[in-house]
Design a protein around this motif. Sequence first.
Motif, PDB file in Angstrom:
ATOM      1  N   PRO A   6     -52.915 -32.061 -41.866  1.00  0.00           N
ATOM      2  CA  PRO A   6     -52.873 -30.914 -40.959  1.00  0.00           C
ATOM      3  C   PRO A   6     -54.109 -30.911 -40.062  1.00  0.00           C
ATOM      4  CG  PRO A   6     -53.431 -30.222 -43.177  1.00  0.00           C
ATOM      5  CD  PRO A   6     -53.104 -31.686 -43.244  1.00  0.00           C
ATOM      6  N   PHE A   7     -53.965 -30.386 -38.879  1.00  0.00           N
ATOM      7  CA  PHE A   7     -55.109 -30.283 -37.989  1.00  0.00           C
ATOM      8  C   PHE A   7     -55.038 -28.974 -37.214  1.00  0.00           C
ATOM      9  CE2 PHE A   7     -51.842 -32.511 -35.656  1.00  0.00           C
ATOM     10  CZ  PHE A   7     -51.868 -31.940 -34.393  1.00  0.00           C
ATOM     11  N   ILE A   8     -56.179 -28.587 -36.653  1.00  0.00           N
ATOM     12  CA  ILE A   8     -56.299 -27.323 -35.942  1.00  0.00           C
ATOM     13  C   ILE A   8     -56.266 -27.581 -34.438  1.00  0.00           C
ATOM     14  CG2 ILE A   8     -57.830 -25.380 -35.436  1.00  0.00           C
ATOM     15  CD1 ILE A   8     -58.845 -25.527 -38.274  1.00  0.00           C
ATOM     16  N   THR A   9     -55.485 -26.769 -33.729  1.00  0.00           N
ATOM     17  CA  THR A   9     -55.478 -26.823 -32.274  1.00  0.00           C
ATOM     18  C   THR A   9     -55.821 -25.439 -31.740  1.00  0.00           C
ATOM     19  OG1 THR A   9     -53.133 -26.242 -32.104  1.00  0.00           O
ATOM     20  CG2 THR A   9     -53.674 -28.584 -32.224  1.00  0.00           C
ATOM     21  N   GLU A  10     -56.232 -25.387 -30.490  1.00  0.00           N
ATOM     22  CA  GLU A  10     -56.499 -24.098 -29.851  1.00  0.00           C
ATOM     23  C   GLU A  10     -55.254 -23.651 -29.109  1.00  0.00           C
ATOM     24  OE1 GLU A  10     -59.891 -24.280 -27.329  1.00  0.00           O
ATOM     25  OE2 GLU A  10     -61.286 -24.247 -28.995  1.00  0.00           O
ATOM     26  N   GLN A  11     -54.967 -22.379 -29.199  1.00  0.00           N
ATOM     27  CA  GLN A  11     -53.843 -21.804 -28.474  1.00  0.00           C
ATOM     28  C   GLN A  11     -54.339 -21.347 -27.106  1.00  0.00           C
ATOM     29  OE1 GLN A  11     -52.504 -18.655 -30.999  1.00  0.00           O
ATOM     30  NE2 GLN A  11     -51.402 -20.018 -32.359  1.00  0.00           N
ATOM     31  N   PRO A  12     -53.687 -21.741 -26.033  1.00  0.00           N
ATOM     32  CA  PRO A  12     -54.168 -21.385 -24.696  1.00  0.00           C
ATOM     33  C   PRO A  12     -53.785 -19.976 -24.233  1.00  0.00           C
ATOM     34  CG  PRO A  12     -52.237 -22.759 -24.533  1.00  0.00           C
ATOM     35  CD  PRO A  12     -52.552 -22.640 -26.000  1.00  0.00           C
ATOM     36  N   VAL A  13     -53.427 -19.101 -25.143  1.00  0.00           N
ATOM     37  CA  VAL A  13     -52.988 -17.752 -24.787  1.00  0.00           C
ATOM     38  C   VAL A  13     -54.207 -16.869 -24.526  1.00  0.00           C
ATOM     39  CG1 VAL A  13     -51.733 -15.734 -25.602  1.00  0.00           C
ATOM     40  CG2 VAL A  13     -50.958 -18.025 -26.220  1.00  0.00           C
ATOM     41  N   VAL A  14     -54.186 -16.137 -23.436  1.00  0.00           N
ATOM     42  CA  VAL A  14     -55.250 -15.184 -23.131  1.00  0.00           C
ATOM     43  C   VAL A  14     -54.612 -13.810 -23.024  1.00  0.00           C
ATOM     44  CG1 VAL A  14     -57.002 -14.485 -21.475  1.00  0.00           C
ATOM     45  CG2 VAL A  14     -56.616 -16.907 -21.930  1.00  0.00           C
ATOM     46  N   MET A  15     -55.071 -12.880 -23.866  1.00  0.00           N
ATOM     47  CA  MET A  15     -54.453 -11.569 -23.920  1.00  0.00           C
ATOM     48  C   MET A  15     -55.384 -10.451 -23.468  1.00  0.00           C
ATOM     49  SD  MET A  15     -52.468 -12.006 -27.510  1.00  0.00           S
ATOM     50  CE  MET A  15     -51.854 -10.363 -27.464  1.00  0.00           C
ATOM     51  N   GLN A  16     -56.677 -10.715 -23.375  1.00  0.00           N
ATOM     52  CA  GLN A  16     -57.628  -9.666 -23.032  1.00  0.00           C
ATOM     53  C   GLN A  16     -58.374 -10.042 -21.757  1.00  0.00           C
ATOM     54  OE1 GLN A  16     -60.162  -9.108 -26.428  1.00  0.00           O
ATOM     55  NE2 GLN A  16     -58.454  -9.011 -27.855  1.00  0.00           N
ATOM     56  N   ASN A  17     -58.966  -9.068 -21.112  1.00  0.00           N
ATOM     57  CA  ASN A  17     -59.737  -9.326 -19.894  1.00  0.00           C
ATOM     58  C   ASN A  17     -60.952 -10.211 -20.157  1.00  0.00           C
ATOM     59  OD1 ASN A  17     -57.989  -7.868 -18.320  1.00  0.00           O
ATOM     60  ND2 ASN A  17     -59.174  -5.958 -18.464  1.00  0.00           N
ATOM     61  N   SER A  18     -61.452 -10.202 -21.376  1.00  0.00           N
ATOM     62  CA  SER A  18     -62.632 -11.010 -21.705  1.00  0.00           C
ATOM     63  C   SER A  18     -62.279 -12.486 -21.894  1.00  0.00           C
ATOM     64  CB  SER A  18     -63.287 -10.488 -22.994  1.00  0.00           C
ATOM     65  OG  SER A  18     -62.411 -10.697 -24.095  1.00  0.00           O
ATOM     66  N   GLY A  19     -60.988 -12.817 -21.831  1.00  0.00           N
ATOM     67  CA  GLY A  19     -60.575 -14.206 -22.037  1.00  0.00           C
ATOM     68  C   GLY A  19     -60.276 -14.518 -23.484  1.00  0.00           C
ATOM     69  N   ASN A  20     -60.426 -13.524 -24.348  1.00  0.00           N
ATOM     70  CA  ASN A  20     -60.149 -13.702 -25.769  1.00  0.00           C
ATOM     71  C   ASN A  20     -58.647 -13.592 -26.001  1.00  0.00           C
ATOM     72  OD1 ASN A  20     -59.718 -12.988 -28.620  1.00  0.00           O
ATOM     73  ND2 ASN A  20     -61.945 -12.896 -28.726  1.00  0.00           N
ATOM     74  N   GLY A  21     -58.083 -14.502 -26.794  1.00  0.00           N
ATOM     75  CA  GLY A  21     -56.648 -14.514 -27.020  1.00  0.00           C
ATOM     76  C   GLY A  21     -56.218 -14.101 -28.407  1.00  0.00           C
ATOM     77  N   VAL A  22     -57.090 -13.472 -29.175  1.00  0.00           N
ATOM     78  CA  VAL A  22     -56.763 -13.098 -30.549  1.00  0.00           C
ATOM     79  C   VAL A  22     -55.987 -11.786 -30.571  1.00  0.00           C
ATOM     80  CG1 VAL A  22     -57.692 -12.518 -32.814  1.00  0.00           C
ATOM     81  CG2 VAL A  22     -58.799 -14.279 -31.451  1.00  0.00           C
ATOM     82  N   ASP A  23     -54.820 -11.826 -31.188  1.00  0.00           N
ATOM     83  CA  ASP A  23     -54.013 -10.627 -31.420  1.00  0.00           C
ATOM     84  C   ASP A  23     -54.158 -10.273 -32.901  1.00  0.00           C
ATOM     85  OD1 ASP A  23     -52.121  -8.671 -31.737  1.00  0.00           O
ATOM     86  OD2 ASP A  23     -50.416  -9.888 -31.097  1.00  0.00           O
ATOM     87  N   VAL A  24     -54.894  -9.210 -33.197  1.00  0.00           N
ATOM     88  CA  VAL A  24     -55.212  -8.860 -34.581  1.00  0.00           C
ATOM     89  C   VAL A  24     -53.952  -8.631 -35.410  1.00  0.00           C
ATOM     90  CG1 VAL A  24     -56.389  -7.200 -36.080  1.00  0.00           C
ATOM     91  CG2 VAL A  24     -57.459  -7.900 -33.949  1.00  0.00           C
ATOM     92  N   ASP A  25     -52.968  -7.951 -34.851  1.00  0.00           N
ATOM     93  CA  ASP A  25     -51.728  -7.689 -35.594  1.00  0.00           C
ATOM     94  C   ASP A  25     -51.021  -8.989 -35.961  1.00  0.00           C
ATOM     95  OD1 ASP A  25     -52.093  -4.931 -35.485  1.00  0.00           O
ATOM     96  OD2 ASP A  25     -51.032  -4.759 -33.572  1.00  0.00           O
ATOM     97  N   GLN A  26     -50.951  -9.921 -35.012  1.00  0.00           N
ATOM     98  CA  GLN A  26     -50.305 -11.202 -35.288  1.00  0.00           C
ATOM     99  C   GLN A  26     -51.093 -12.002 -36.324  1.00  0.00           C
ATOM    100  OE1 GLN A  26     -47.272 -12.331 -34.108  1.00  0.00           O
ATOM    101  NE2 GLN A  26     -47.600 -13.866 -35.677  1.00  0.00           N
ATOM    102  N   GLU A  27     -52.412 -11.969 -36.228  1.00  0.00           N
ATOM    103  CA  GLU A  27     -53.251 -12.708 -37.188  1.00  0.00           C
ATOM    104  C   GLU A  27     -53.085 -12.139 -38.598  1.00  0.00           C
ATOM    105  OE1 GLU A  27     -54.845 -15.505 -36.519  1.00  0.00           O
ATOM    106  OE2 GLU A  27     -54.338 -15.368 -34.407  1.00  0.00           O
ATOM    107  N   MET A  28     -53.014 -10.818 -38.725  1.00  0.00           N
ATOM    108  CA  MET A  28     -52.827 -10.211 -40.042  1.00  0.00           C
ATOM    109  C   MET A  28     -51.449 -10.547 -40.606  1.00  0.00           C
ATOM    110  SD  MET A  28     -55.697  -8.992 -40.787  1.00  0.00           S
ATOM    111  CE  MET A  28     -55.303  -8.113 -42.283  1.00  0.00           C
TER     112      MET A  28
END
Length: 126
Positions: free
Chosen positions: A73-95
């Motif tokens: 297995p390997f880790i990739t970055e998701q190119p999704v940007v959801m916030q104005n700061s450029g951060n793409g983390v969706d806390v609900d989805q991560e939980m």
Amino acid sequence: MLQTISILNQALDASVLRHNAISNNLANVNTPQYKPQKVVFEELLKGELANSSFEGNRSNAKHLSIGNSASRPFITEQPVVMQNSGNGVDVDQEMTDLTKNSIWFQTLSYQLGEEFNLLKTAIRSR
């Protein structure tokens, strides 16, 4: 049986890596320009199982394996940007992903334990 144990072991490794990726995503929820991480494993495993008909003979441990190699297995970055700061983390989805991964890990652990119980039973019955 040994192939099943090997596959379960690889899946457990992927689950641990996925847990680490999700933890990193949650820890960086407020980091500007942070791109969430995702673990790629299931696609690799499906491809490997579909093409697992040939495996080369290794006469020396330093030789590269040919065919039926273990998926890592390997880790990739998701190119999704959801916030104005450029951060793409969706806390609900991560939980949600964390809960799903925890259930997956528990299921794999139980199944691996059952495989070892079958192996012990086979050894004892001789």
